[in-house]
Write a protein that holds these residues in place. Structure first.
Motif, mmCIF file in Angstrom:
data_model
loop_
_atom_site.group_PDB
_atom_site.id
_atom_site.type_symbol
_atom_site.label_atom_id
_atom_site.label_comp_id
_atom_site.label_asym_id
_atom_site.label_seq_id
_atom_site.Cartn_x
_atom_site.Cartn_y
_atom_site.Cartn_z
ATOM 1 N N LEU A 34 58.216 49.385 5.502
ATOM 2 C CA LEU A 34 58.688 49.274 7.060
ATOM 3 C C LEU A 34 58.188 47.754 7.449
ATOM 4 O O LEU A 34 59.203 46.921 7.994
ATOM 5 C CB LEU A 34 57.860 50.132 7.909
ATOM 6 C CG LEU A 34 58.060 50.027 9.376
ATOM 7 C CD1 LEU A 34 59.558 50.446 9.828
ATOM 8 C CD2 LEU A 34 56.993 50.753 10.167
ATOM 9 N N GLY A 35 57.255 47.174 6.913
ATOM 10 C CA GLY A 35 56.939 45.806 7.436
ATOM 11 C C GLY A 35 57.894 44.570 7.091
ATOM 12 O O GLY A 35 58.111 43.986 7.541
ATOM 13 N N ASN A 36 58.135 44.674 5.743
ATOM 14 C CA ASN A 36 58.778 43.814 5.074
ATOM 15 C C ASN A 36 58.364 42.370 5.335
ATOM 16 O O ASN A 36 58.698 41.531 5.799
ATOM 17 C CB ASN A 36 60.309 43.650 5.219
ATOM 18 C CG ASN A 36 61.017 42.803 4.537
ATOM 19 O OD1 ASN A 36 60.716 42.473 3.232
ATOM 20 N ND2 ASN A 36 62.397 42.748 4.636
ATOM 21 N N TYR A 37 57.120 42.180 5.209
ATOM 22 C CA TYR A 37 56.308 41.164 5.282
ATOM 23 C C TYR A 37 56.521 39.729 4.543
ATOM 24 O O TYR A 37 56.754 40.002 3.424
ATOM 25 C CB TYR A 37 54.760 41.098 5.585
ATOM 26 C CG TYR A 37 54.016 42.116 6.623
ATOM 27 C CD1 TYR A 37 54.471 41.905 7.991
ATOM 28 C CD2 TYR A 37 54.111 43.672 6.440
ATOM 29 C CE1 TYR A 37 54.101 42.837 8.950
ATOM 30 C CE2 TYR A 37 53.695 44.370 7.291
ATOM 31 C CZ TYR A 37 53.804 44.133 8.408
ATOM 32 O OH TYR A 37 53.683 45.022 9.493
ATOM 33 N N PRO A 38 56.380 38.542 5.087
ATOM 34 C CA PRO A 38 56.880 37.386 4.156
ATOM 35 C C PRO A 38 55.498 37.125 3.174
ATOM 36 O O PRO A 38 54.393 37.600 3.592
ATOM 37 C CB PRO A 38 56.975 36.271 5.226
ATOM 38 C CG PRO A 38 56.433 36.953 6.540
ATOM 39 C CD PRO A 38 56.415 38.038 6.619
ATOM 40 N N VAL A 39 55.900 36.520 2.212
ATOM 41 C CA VAL A 39 54.875 35.997 1.480
ATOM 42 C C VAL A 39 53.984 35.102 1.968
ATOM 43 O O VAL A 39 52.655 35.244 1.841
ATOM 44 C CB VAL A 39 55.639 35.209 -0.095
ATOM 45 C CG1 VAL A 39 54.426 34.758 -0.870
ATOM 46 C CG2 VAL A 39 56.485 36.263 -0.699
ATOM 47 N N ARG A 40 54.153 34.164 2.790
ATOM 48 C CA ARG A 40 53.594 33.061 3.490
ATOM 49 C C ARG A 40 53.040 33.576 5.122
ATOM 50 O O ARG A 40 53.859 34.286 5.457
ATOM 51 C CB ARG A 40 54.202 31.858 3.496
ATOM 52 C CG ARG A 40 54.688 31.506 2.404
ATOM 53 C CD ARG A 40 55.459 29.875 2.272
ATOM 54 N NE ARG A 40 55.772 29.720 1.197
ATOM 55 C CZ ARG A 40 56.603 28.557 0.970
ATOM 56 N NH1 ARG A 40 57.125 27.659 1.951
ATOM 57 N NH2 ARG A 40 56.992 28.218 -0.147
ATOM 58 N N TYR A 41 52.142 33.113 5.268
ATOM 59 C CA TYR A 41 51.758 33.350 6.758
ATOM 60 C C TYR A 41 51.753 32.206 7.458
ATOM 61 O O TYR A 41 51.128 31.158 7.348
ATOM 62 C CB TYR A 41 50.041 33.661 6.903
ATOM 63 C CG TYR A 41 49.608 34.112 8.312
ATOM 64 C CD1 TYR A 41 49.750 35.387 8.556
ATOM 65 C CD2 TYR A 41 48.927 33.270 8.855
ATOM 66 C CE1 TYR A 41 49.280 35.677 9.937
ATOM 67 C CE2 TYR A 41 48.390 33.510 10.342
ATOM 68 C CZ TYR A 41 48.795 34.888 10.588
ATOM 69 O OH TYR A 41 48.276 35.283 11.981
ATOM 70 N N VAL A 42 52.954 32.152 8.263
ATOM 71 C CA VAL A 42 53.299 31.104 8.796
ATOM 72 C C VAL A 42 52.430 30.294 9.790
ATOM 73 O O VAL A 42 51.967 31.068 10.742
ATOM 74 C CB VAL A 42 54.741 31.241 9.607
ATOM 75 C CG1 VAL A 42 55.284 29.910 10.410
ATOM 76 C CG2 VAL A 42 55.647 31.893 8.711
ATOM 77 N N VAL A 43 51.936 29.183 9.767
ATOM 78 C CA VAL A 43 51.029 28.519 10.575
ATOM 79 C C VAL A 43 51.416 27.216 11.175
ATOM 80 O O VAL A 43 50.795 26.670 12.142
ATOM 81 C CB VAL A 43 49.671 28.152 9.620
ATOM 82 C CG1 VAL A 43 48.848 29.617 9.315
ATOM 83 C CG2 VAL A 43 49.810 27.290 8.420
ATOM 84 N N ASP A 44 52.567 26.777 10.694
ATOM 85 C CA ASP A 44 53.154 25.427 10.907
ATOM 86 C C ASP A 44 54.465 25.824 11.563
ATOM 87 O O ASP A 44 55.451 26.163 10.990
ATOM 88 C CB ASP A 44 53.425 24.585 9.744
ATOM 89 C CG ASP A 44 53.908 23.075 10.273
ATOM 90 O OD1 ASP A 44 53.607 22.963 11.440
ATOM 91 O OD2 ASP A 44 54.565 22.403 9.388
ATOM 92 N N TYR A 45 54.554 25.725 13.089
ATOM 93 C CA TYR A 45 55.660 26.213 13.799
ATOM 94 C C TYR A 45 55.901 25.035 14.988
ATOM 95 O O TYR A 45 54.748 24.507 15.395
ATOM 96 C CB TYR A 45 55.873 27.291 13.973
ATOM 97 C CG TYR A 45 54.847 27.962 14.695
ATOM 98 C CD1 TYR A 45 54.594 27.930 16.249
ATOM 99 C CD2 TYR A 45 53.576 28.458 13.923
ATOM 100 C CE1 TYR A 45 53.453 28.252 16.734
ATOM 101 C CE2 TYR A 45 52.625 29.157 14.654
ATOM 102 C CZ TYR A 45 52.623 29.195 15.987
ATOM 103 O OH TYR A 45 51.181 29.525 16.667
ATOM 104 N N PRO A 46 57.126 24.825 15.573
ATOM 105 C CA PRO A 46 57.106 23.994 16.448
ATOM 106 C C PRO A 46 56.180 24.298 17.905
ATOM 107 O O PRO A 46 56.149 25.344 18.021
ATOM 108 C CB PRO A 46 58.583 23.910 17.057
ATOM 109 C CG PRO A 46 59.169 24.113 15.864
ATOM 110 C CD PRO A 46 58.345 25.293 15.308
ATOM 111 N N ALA A 47 55.603 23.330 18.379
ATOM 112 C CA ALA A 47 54.777 23.699 19.867
ATOM 113 C C ALA A 47 56.029 24.283 20.948
ATOM 114 O O ALA A 47 56.914 23.658 21.195
ATOM 115 C CB ALA A 47 54.042 22.396 20.225
#
Length: 503
Positions: free
Chosen positions: A48-61
């Motif tokens: 159900l989750g289909n979670y990504p391999v990476r935990y996104v920590v870098d994204y635009p402010a």
């Protein structure tokens, strides 16, 4: 070697994915046991989750804001409306902090603002740039679809389809926005980087378990902090009869640093699907894969409920939006065009396939091939001529990126025209006119044959406008909604630094 059962973490739908076995191993090596055969309902829930391999920590402010629905500020002050000839009443300010129900003698306060009453199908927007931390149906719907027997409180206290987005300000302060009672057509999933004003879903209907069985509306809430804060207790391990607590120290993209107290040797956890989480000693702390963090949210359980004894940690959502200027200078709306459903597999960290190009809109001679671009960072921007978001956001971003890297031989920017609807308007002739009017100077490919749907699926493209970054090794590093060029530039710069370090 001894197999020890871990003590379950607090009850949460997503935490059912982490029913783990703990294997005690020496500090020099790590071992695992044969996983038991997964039960059908657990296996379905895991998908159900289909979670990504990476935990996104870098994204635009988040530095520009949009209302969550077009009528948000009108709804906040309008306490009376007519639906099907019947006069209905609504709480002022969306009902934030109003005592609306009582449980066991305790008065419960409403933690958000209810907006968009009876506007089934009305678009719901991300109020600011951020990353989606949760996108899932409600507990009742999951119980029905997967034959589960999770305890759900009686009455209409289920959010139904729910999206939670984490945002970061330029001052590195964090906040979460919650969008509840949505329709089944959620357009984003966990890990998606979104931009202010982007359509993420619609207001759901009351029928069935779609919106938690409420009268149609959107519950919008703002909560301080991150999805999972440093210091959060992730789990408790039982090793040789002694308990060790695992706490997050700092989340990372691929690996996160955690503390385990008291300390233990290297450990591998294996769930019933055979997935493993390894804890590796690194100085005074441990490193673990970051992907399980998607299911270990700090803002879970009762704190997600729309009614609590206190609104501590929550913000007045309407005042928050006004203070951010969402009422006077809202971010432009980003209307994306869906191509593939959320179930499309994750492609990050997979080798980039070759594009099946029907023809090149420009240049017509010596066009690039991905296999011939190894050693370069490749930026692919997918767009459609009949997609409003492609015209308003995608093509301007493509032009800005192409101009920035025009003289940088380490980066190749390519536009990819991806017609899926209204083929007459999306014909190469019309696409070429659009490319010329957008003053694009970079190579632009046209995907127009029968292989096109499979082609974009292999790149993880679910909608337009969409951006895919391929690193110097030929591996897909990023596949997501188009975000502002500055955010893409930051990611390209990181890939260039990584490539330089590997040489």
């Amino acid at each position: 070697m001894r197999t020890i059962q871990s003590r379950p973490t607090p009850r949460s739908v997503l935490r059912l994915l982490l029913t783990l076995c703990v294997v005690h191993a020496s500090s020099a090596s790590t071992a695992a046991v044969e996983p038991s055969k997964p039960k059908p309902d657990q296996k379905a829930l895991a998908s159900l989750g289909n979670y990504p391999v990476r935990y996104v920590v870098d994204y635009p402010a988040a530095d520009r804001f949009s209302p969550p629905i077009a009528t948000a500020f009108h709804d906040a002050v309008n306490t009376e409306f007519v639906h099907k000839g019947k006069r209905e009443r609504a709480h002022p300010n969306g009902g934030y902090a109003v005592a609306m129900m009582e449980r066991n003698g305790v008065s419960l306060l409403h933690t958000g603002a209810d907006l968009g009453w009876f506007r089934v199908g009305a678009p719901v927007f991300a109020i600011a740039d951020g990353v989606v931390r949760r996108s899932a149906p409600g507990l009742k719907q999951i119980n029905a679809e997967f034959n589960l027997k999770m305890q759900v409180p009686a009455g209409p206290v289920d959010y139904g389809n729910l999206i939670i987005i984490e945002h970061r300000t330029a001052e590195d302060d964090y906040f979460l926005t919650l969008y509840g009672h949505l329709g089944d057509d959620r357009l984003v999933r966990a890990g998606d980087v979104v931009t202010a004003g982007q359509v993420i879903g619609t207001i759901g209907r009351e029928a069935g378990n779609v919106n938690g069985r409420y009268k149609p509306h959107c519950h919008f809430a703002v909560h301080e902090g991150r999805w999972i804060e440093p210091g959060h207790r992730l789990m408790t391990l039982s090793v040789n009869g002694a308990e060790s607590v695992v706490r997050l120290e700092e989340p990372g993209e691929k690996e996160s640093r955690v503390s385990i107290t008291p300390t233990v040797p290297n450990i591998r956890l294996v769930n019933e699907s055979g997935q493993a989480i390894e804890f590796r000693r690194d100085g005074e702390s441990y490193l673990m894969p970051s992907s399980p963090l998607w299911t270990m949210a700090g803002l879970s359980g009762a704190r997600l409920a729309g009614y609590l004894p206190s609104v501590d940690g929550f913000r007045d959502p309407i005042r928050f939006l006004r203070d951010a200027g969402a009422d006077t200078s809202p971010a432009p709306t980003l209307q994306c065009t869906t191509i593939h459903p959320l179930s499309l597999p994750q492609v990050v960290d997979q080798p980039a396939p070759e594009l099946s190009v029907s023809e090149w809109l420009q240049p017509s001679e010596n066009p690039p091939e991905l296999t011939g671009l190894r050693g370069k960072v490749v930026c692919l921007v997918f767009f459609q001529t009949n997609c409003a978001g492609s015209v308003s956001h995608g093509l301007p971003a493509l032009r800005e990126l192409a101009d920035k890297y025009a003289s940088d031989d380490r980066v190749q920017v390519i536009g990819v025209h991806t017609p899926t609807r209204d083929f007459r308007r999306s014909a190469p002739t019309q696409a070429r006119k659009l490319v010329q009017s957008a003053r694009l100077t970079c190579p632009v490919a046209h995907l127009g044959d029968a292989r096109q749907p499979d082609d974009v699926a292999r790149f993880g493209v679910r909608a337009t406008p969409w951006v895919v970054l391929v690193d110097a090794r030929g591996t897909i590093d990023f596949s997501n909604w188009i975000i502002r060029p500055a955010g893409i530039v930051d990611r390209i710069d990181l890939l260039l630094r990584n490539a330089a370090e590997e040489q």
